[in-house]
Design an enzyme around this catalytic site. Structure first.
Site, short mmCIF file in Angstrom:
data_model
loop_
_atom_site.label_atom_id
_atom_site.label_comp_id
_atom_site.label_asym_id
_atom_site.label_seq_id
_atom_site.Cartn_x
_atom_site.Cartn_y
_atom_site.Cartn_z
N SER A 211 -9.67 1.84 2.63
CA SER A 211 -8.91 2.60 1.92
C SER A 211 -7.75 1.74 1.02
O SER A 211 -7.34 2.07 0.23
CB SER A 211 -7.95 3.61 2.68
OG SER A 211 -7.24 2.93 3.78
N LYS B 293 0.80 -1.16 0.38
CA LYS B 293 0.11 0.15 -0.05
C LYS B 293 0.95 1.39 0.15
O LYS B 293 1.90 1.28 0.57
CB LYS B 293 -1.02 0.16 1.27
CG LYS B 293 -1.92 1.17 1.36
CD LYS B 293 -2.80 0.80 2.87
CE LYS B 293 -3.97 2.12 2.46
NZ LYS B 293 -4.77 1.88 3.77
N SER C 93 -10.14 -0.51 6.83
CA SER C 93 -9.35 -0.16 5.43
C SER C 93 -8.67 -1.50 5.06
O SER C 93 -8.38 -1.44 3.97
CB SER C 93 -8.37 0.70 5.47
OG SER C 93 -9.19 1.93 5.29
N1 GLN Z 1 -13.22 4.02 5.67
C1 GLN Z 1 -12.82 4.65 6.99
C2 GLN Z 1 -12.37 6.17 6.79
O1 GLN Z 1 -12.67 6.69 5.73
C3 GLN Z 1 -11.70 3.67 7.59
C4 GLN Z 1 -10.21 4.07 6.67
C5 GLN Z 1 -9.21 3.25 7.36
O2 GLN Z 1 -9.28 2.28 7.96
N2 GLN Z 1 -8.17 3.67 6.93
O3 GLN Z 1 -11.82 6.69 7.97
#
Ligand code: GLN
Length: 492
Positions: free
Chosen positions: A158, A78, A182
């Protein structure tokens, strides 16, 4: 033999060891597959030349008998992980062009164990999002599409690029990070396994920070066993991360098939939300049946503060983000716009460098931390966070693991939910509570929606009991026998 890109890590390791194929052949197969799937926009930086050089070294090591535990395994990383000399931008314009002079602790461990970097995977900007549509480098397309329709779906977020890479055979495994879901939610959307370890299990050093009290690295793989093999390498104490916990790393891949006889599995009533999609409910019920049939003791439990988890997360995470992202001021990192004076330079650089979602979070975070609102929002959210953690602690006095759906829906179309941040935030409804409590969780593909899209079930465990999470995940994997492939691969 199957195509090289169909093998799991476990199978690839044995094939490499027995000289059925070489690390170079395996790496080349993944490079071809990654090249063929470029239209999905999975990689924001390809490192194929470095990968081939590293594969030659792996072949030497395999020959001389000093191969590491992931020797020759091609992975995607990532874009949130800093990789020495290799573009690392958290998919933000503000960091575009940044090549860190250091390597993140987790990726360093992967390279030390012989894993091979194929490239940096696309993600939501600074890991803020649930659809991989906020990346400066454009959206990722999910390799799955609905039955009989040509629609571009999001891979979740994400870590959308990481999950899509593993699903589309553009990498054998990938790293992700999970702040509020995410790793687990994109794994569910792409029909792969996503493991978020206990907070403190993997070092955060060298991972570009979003919300430091929540961020945790973990693997995205095709099987639960592969997740265990990756975690074996990624986990461990790191004195450079003050929140990393000094506990020995067990062999997570041991006894994964021990079954769930006698395991106490909690079903939290509060996760049964109003308006829950019937197919998500059916999948959950099916999971409950599997565990009952496997000899587990399934119990109803209560996590009374669940309904406050999402609002709490969306105060705590933006608050920490607004503070973490203050460093992108045009002075030391990435983008700098000239201005009339220092203040103007800061404003112009940040206005130009951050995308809309990141700006929204910085605004919310700054607001909830500001004098006069701090007590009402931030402090209150911290108190509720403690209650949520206590709910889990209480529940774990009666059960060993908790079973829930991973996400409230299957993957949705690119562009959906974009003008309504709240509906986008609802994606995290089942993943955020465990994040706030720092607990380990896994998403395992468990079935298909009526549209033929993958759906995951989530197992949440006690702190540092990844073993119970993994054996339960393995149990779901065996019971579900999920062998569907994305249309992108099978053309179906
Ligand atoms: N979807 C969540 C957010 O937008 C989690 C993102 C994540 O776990 N990095 O914060």
């Amino acid at each position: 033999m199957n195509k090289l890109t169909d093998l799991t890590i476990a199978r690839a390791l044995s094939g490499l060891k027995s000289k059925e194929f070489s690390a170079t052949e395996l790496t080349k197969a993944y490079i071809s597959s990654a090249e063929a799937s470029r239209e999905l926009n999975i990689y924001v930086e390809e490192t194929f030349d470095v990968a081939l050089q590293r594969a030659t070294l792996s072949d030497k090591k395999l020959k001389s008998g000093d191969a590491g535990s992931l020797e020759g395994i091609p992975v995607a990383v990532k874009d949130l992980f800093c990789t020495r000399g290799i573009h690392s931008a958290a998919c933000s314009k503000v960091l575009n062009g940044f090549k860190p002079p250091y390597e993140s602790a987790v990726t360093e461990k992967l390279w030390d164990s012989g894993a091979i970097l194929l490239g940096k995977a696309n993600m939501d900007e600074f890991a803020m999002g649930s659809s991989n549509t906020t990346s400066y480098y454009g959206s990722v397309t999910n390799p799955w599409s609905p039955k009989g329709a040509v629609k571009k779906l999001v891979p979740g977020g994400s870590s959308g690029g990481s999950a899509a890479a593993v699903s589309a055979r553009a990498a054998l495994a990938a790293t992700g990070t999970d702040t509020g879901g995410s790793i687990r939610q994109p794994a569910s959307f792409c029909g792969v396994v996503g493991l978020k370890p206990t907070y403190g299990r993997c070092s955060r050093w060298g991972i570009i920070a979003f919300a430091s009290s929540l961020d945790q690295a973990g693997p995205i793989t095709r099987t639960v066993e592969d997740a265990a093999l990756m975690l074996n390498v990624m986990a461990g104490y790191d004195p450079k991360d003050s929140t990393s916990v000094n506990k020995p790393v067990p062999n997570y891949a041991l006894n994964l098939n021990q079954g769930v006889k006698g395991l106490r599995v909690g079903i939290p009533g509060e996760y049964q939300m109003d308006g829950m999609s019937p197919e998500i409910k059916q999948l959950w019920d099916k999971g409950i049946e599997w565990f009952k049939n496997g000899g587990a003791e399934v119990k109803d439990i209560s996590l009374p503060h669940t309904k406050y988890a999402l609002p709490t997360y969306y105060i705590v995470a933006p608050a920490e983000a607004s503070s973490n992202l203050a460093r992108y001021d045009g002075v030391r990192f990435g983008l700098r716009k000239s201005g009339d004076d220092l203040q103007d330079m800061y404003s112009k650089s940040r206005a130009e460098g951050f995308g809309e979602e990141v700006k929204r979070r910085v605004l919310i975070g700054t607001y909830v931390l500001s004098a006069g609102y701090y007590d009402a929002y931030y402090l209150q959210a911290q108190r509720v966070r403690t209650r949520i953690a206590e709910d889990f602690k209480q529940a774990f006095s009666n059960v060993d693991v908790i079973l829930t759906p991973t996400a409230p829906s299957a993957a949705f179309e690119v562009g959906a939910n974009m003008d309504d941040p709240i509906s986008m935030y609802l994606n995290d409804i089942f993943t955020v509570p465990a994040s706030l409590a720092g607990l380990p969780g896994i998403s395992v593909p468990a079935g298909l929606s009526s549209e033929g899209l993958p759906l995951g079930l989530q197992i949440i465990g006690e702190p540092f009991n990844e073993h119970n999470v993994l054996i339960s995940g393995q149990f779901i994997e065996t019971a579900a026998n999920f062998d569907s492939l994305p249309q992108y691969i099978c053309g179906g």
